[in-house]
Design an enzyme around this catalytic site. Structure first.
Site, PDB file in Angstrom:
ATOM      1  N   ARG B  16     -35.891 -72.648  94.737  1.00 46.13           N
ATOM      2  CA  ARG B  16     -37.133 -72.912  94.015  1.00 46.13           C
ATOM      3  C   ARG B  16     -37.316 -71.866  92.905  1.00 46.13           C
ATOM      4  O   ARG B  16     -37.158 -72.154  91.727  1.00 46.13           O
ATOM      5  CB  ARG B  16     -38.338 -72.860  94.979  1.00 46.13           C
ATOM      6  CG  ARG B  16     -39.608 -73.491  94.426  1.00 46.13           C
ATOM      7  CD  ARG B  16     -40.380 -72.670  93.385  1.00 46.13           C
ATOM      8  NE  ARG B  16     -40.800 -71.366  93.892  1.00 46.13           N
ATOM      9  CZ  ARG B  16     -41.359 -70.444  93.130  1.00 46.13           C
ATOM     10  NH1 ARG B  16     -41.545 -70.663  91.830  1.00 46.13           N
ATOM     11  NH2 ARG B  16     -41.690 -69.266  93.637  1.00 46.13           N
ATOM     12  N   ASP B  17     -37.595 -70.646  93.297  1.00 44.76           N
ATOM     13  CA  ASP B  17     -37.907 -69.585  92.336  1.00 44.76           C
ATOM     14  C   ASP B  17     -36.744 -69.337  91.388  1.00 44.76           C
ATOM     15  O   ASP B  17     -36.929 -69.155  90.177  1.00 44.76           O
ATOM     16  CB  ASP B  17     -38.254 -68.316  93.131  1.00 44.76           C
ATOM     17  CG  ASP B  17     -38.854 -67.208  92.287  1.00 44.76           C
ATOM     18  OD1 ASP B  17     -38.683 -67.234  91.060  1.00 44.76           O
ATOM     19  OD2 ASP B  17     -39.479 -66.306  92.853  1.00 44.76           O
ATOM     20  N   HIS B 210     -42.662 -60.140  98.545  1.00 41.97           N
ATOM     21  CA  HIS B 210     -41.880 -60.856  97.520  1.00 41.97           C
ATOM     22  C   HIS B 210     -41.717 -59.878  96.358  1.00 41.97           C
ATOM     23  O   HIS B 210     -42.626 -59.705  95.551  1.00 41.97           O
ATOM     24  CB  HIS B 210     -42.633 -62.116  97.087  1.00 41.97           C
ATOM     25  CG  HIS B 210     -41.943 -62.877  95.995  1.00 41.97           C
ATOM     26  ND1 HIS B 210     -41.248 -64.039  96.225  1.00 41.97           N
ATOM     27  CD2 HIS B 210     -41.813 -62.631  94.669  1.00 41.97           C
ATOM     28  CE1 HIS B 210     -40.741 -64.490  95.088  1.00 41.97           C
ATOM     29  NE2 HIS B 210     -41.071 -63.644  94.116  1.00 41.97           N
ATOM     30  N   HIS B 212     -39.522 -57.785  93.206  1.00 44.72           N
ATOM     31  CA  HIS B 212     -38.581 -57.994  92.105  1.00 44.72           C
ATOM     32  C   HIS B 212     -37.795 -56.723  91.808  1.00 44.72           C
ATOM     33  O   HIS B 212     -38.219 -55.624  92.175  1.00 44.72           O
ATOM     34  CB  HIS B 212     -39.352 -58.446  90.864  1.00 44.72           C
ATOM     35  CG  HIS B 212     -39.759 -59.899  90.906  1.00 44.72           C
ATOM     36  ND1 HIS B 212     -40.106 -60.608  89.802  1.00 44.72           N
ATOM     37  CD2 HIS B 212     -39.862 -60.772  91.944  1.00 44.72           C
ATOM     38  CE1 HIS B 212     -40.408 -61.858  90.136  1.00 44.72           C
ATOM     39  NE2 HIS B 212     -40.281 -61.978  91.434  1.00 44.72           N
ATOM     40  N   CYS B 243     -37.513 -62.531  85.736  1.00 39.95           N
ATOM     41  CA  CYS B 243     -37.457 -62.253  84.302  1.00 39.95           C
ATOM     42  C   CYS B 243     -36.387 -61.222  84.010  1.00 39.95           C
ATOM     43  O   CYS B 243     -36.662 -60.028  83.992  1.00 39.95           O
ATOM     44  CB  CYS B 243     -38.794 -61.723  83.806  1.00 39.95           C
ATOM     45  SG  CYS B 243     -40.200 -62.684  84.332  1.00 39.95           S
ATOM     46  N   ASN B 252     -35.766 -61.357  90.641  1.00 37.50           N
ATOM     47  CA  ASN B 252     -35.804 -61.331  92.098  1.00 37.50           C
ATOM     48  C   ASN B 252     -34.802 -60.357  92.712  1.00 37.50           C
ATOM     49  O   ASN B 252     -33.714 -60.158  92.182  1.00 37.50           O
ATOM     50  CB  ASN B 252     -35.511 -62.739  92.624  1.00 37.50           C
ATOM     51  CG  ASN B 252     -36.691 -63.675  92.433  1.00 37.50           C
ATOM     52  OD1 ASN B 252     -37.787 -63.391  92.908  1.00 37.50           O
ATOM     53  ND2 ASN B 252     -36.476 -64.760  91.720  1.00 37.50           N
TER      54      ASN B 252
END
Lengths: 313, 313
Positions: B16-17, B210, B212, B243, B252
């Site tokens: 998904r992400d 979650h 990054h 990003c 991520n």
């Protein structure tokens, strides 16, 4: 200039560990300009050179000139790597404040790297410490335990042997002994376990964490070391040096990213990030063909970022 | 198959992400093959799709097909992102086990991202939780607090507002609420502070981290979250998504590197690293023009590496 006290020491190893690993030779005046810029950014310990035969390592042929130049920077601890007594004599002659002697915990790595057994290296530390005592008592002697977290040759390095090595080099007269993750094998749990044992074994003579980012765990390992009470960290501007495997990866922990992490956490490094980023320019000018890494320099600091180190000009 | 219990949950968000952030569209059967490979490696929670209008996000046009496929894998928690009640209804219709609703702690980000105020998003969570209660009580509802550690639009996001948002979404009926470092701004001290407050505010409804890797602190932040008691971590295979700023960098946290860190520390993820590395192949086949990152896959595991998860076939 930064006038506040600091919580931790960032020891920049780029001019030695970084440059030693690359092919292009940085001219002496460019090394000096880079060291100037690092100093201006607030770095107060720099490993500027290694004292080894120029034939073996042309990059370090100007070691004594670079040391003499760096000694003009007030308050800077000028450090050099020395593999043996002869190197230590030359470094002390040039005027260093501190020598660092690499000593492998891995028996296989010791033989492969310096063609000496671990016991022979301990003898070398003893000679260096004795020489220092006799002729230059103000010079500090550090013995860094290489391959402390594993070895590409023999794999596992027993933790008992790592701690035994640290005890031996301190008994041989070294002022401090840190642990190096030469191979990028370390994980945070292992870091905590070994630095805890190091402190238990040699007390306040426990020295720096020299950690690599080969598998992306460099900053996590530095965090773990900090949480275990380590206050001195080796790192390299732009991640120069070490054994790069992956794009964007490097052996050494990137100084810029490390300083950002600590400053963001409220831990004072004494380093100004903006000026540190500016010091990447003389490095890049000095080695125009080398990739200079660093994720924070690329992404920029977060909006509203407040560093821990208060800086006033 | 891995039959041991695990210490933490690795929640793979790549399908998904990751895919949502790239231009090339992965065909449905290739998504399924990748999900298969992730499952085979021991991953037991996957965010497989988002339920948004296909016009807005063609990559997710096959969301219901992918959910239906993934539901064939025994013991897998099939998760989907839903921005609103309509999406939740479609996701539940397709058969998901869990929906995750993104809710911004930053007022500015909330308006820019979903064109709703934070209060309106809390209302949306309430509607979703009520719908779930009435029609699909077995489905879990997670509300992840986005921009919990800072925002590229407004900079600082007050910690009180982050915790307030988490309390509101739980009061609105969500089962759990985690914290997302959407912008890659977080540092380990902040991670510990906020997850501690989250636990104090909503107890065992405190959910996933979650995080990054935009500034290289991804693994250090995961370590900090783990030390604060977090046991569920979102990450993306190959670092896909987010990003990317720097070469080798990504938004991520890379699943492969994260699993390696925990397994090396003796923390059981239930994931087999070798099989996880093999799952990079169907990903790369599915999006041949995308860069697949990961430092441990590039460098290899250390010689003599012993994972914590015991795996038997």
């Amino acid at each position: 200039m930064n006038s506040t006290s600091t919580d931790i020491l960032i020891s920049e190893v780029g001019p030695r560990d970084g440059l030693q690993s690359i092919k292009s030779i940085m001219p002496t005046e460019k090394k000096n300009a880079w060291i100037d810029a690092l100093y201006t950014a607030g770095i107060r310990e720099i490993e500027v050179a290694s004292f080894v035969p120029a034939k073996l390592l042309p990059q370090m042929a100007d070691a004594d000139q670079v040391v003499r130049y760096a000694k003009n920077l007030p308050g800077l601890t000028v450090m050099a790597l020395v593999p043996n007594l002869k190197g230590a004599q030359a470094a002390i002659e040039a005027g260093v404040d501190k020598v660092t002697v690499p000593v492998s915990a891995s028996a296989a790595h010791s033989l492969a790297n310096v063609r000496k057994t671990r016991e022979e290296m301990i003898e070398e530390v003893k000679k260096i410490a004795q020489y220092r005592k006799d002729y230059a008592p103000h010079v500090k002697v550090e013995a860094g335990i290489a391959t402390a977290f594993g070895c590409t040759l023999q794999g596992l390095v027993p933790e008992d042997e790592v701690i035994w090595m640290a005890e031996q080099v301190i008994a041989a007269g070294a002022d401090e002994s840190g642990l190096s993750d030469t191979t990028g094998y370390a994980n945070p749990a292992q870091i905590k376990r070994l630095f805890k044992r190091l402190k238990a074994a040699i007390g306040d003579k426990a020295g720096a964490a020299h950690l690599h980012n080969t598998r992306g765990l460099g900053l996590a390992n530095c965090l773990a070391a900090y949480e275990e009470g380590v206050t001195s960290f080796d790192s390299s501007m732009g991640g120069l040096g070490g054994c790069p495997y992956a794009p964007g990866a490097s052996g050494n922990v990137v100084t810029e990213d490390l300083v950002f992490m600590f400053e963001a956490m409220g831990i004072k490094t004494g380093v100004n990030l903006d000026l540190l980023f500016e010091a990447r320019q003389p490095l890049q000018i000095g080695v125009p063909n080398e990739a200079i890494y660093g994720m924070v320099p690329e992404a920029g600091v977060p909006k509203g970022f407040e560093p821990a180190t208060h800086w006033s000009n």
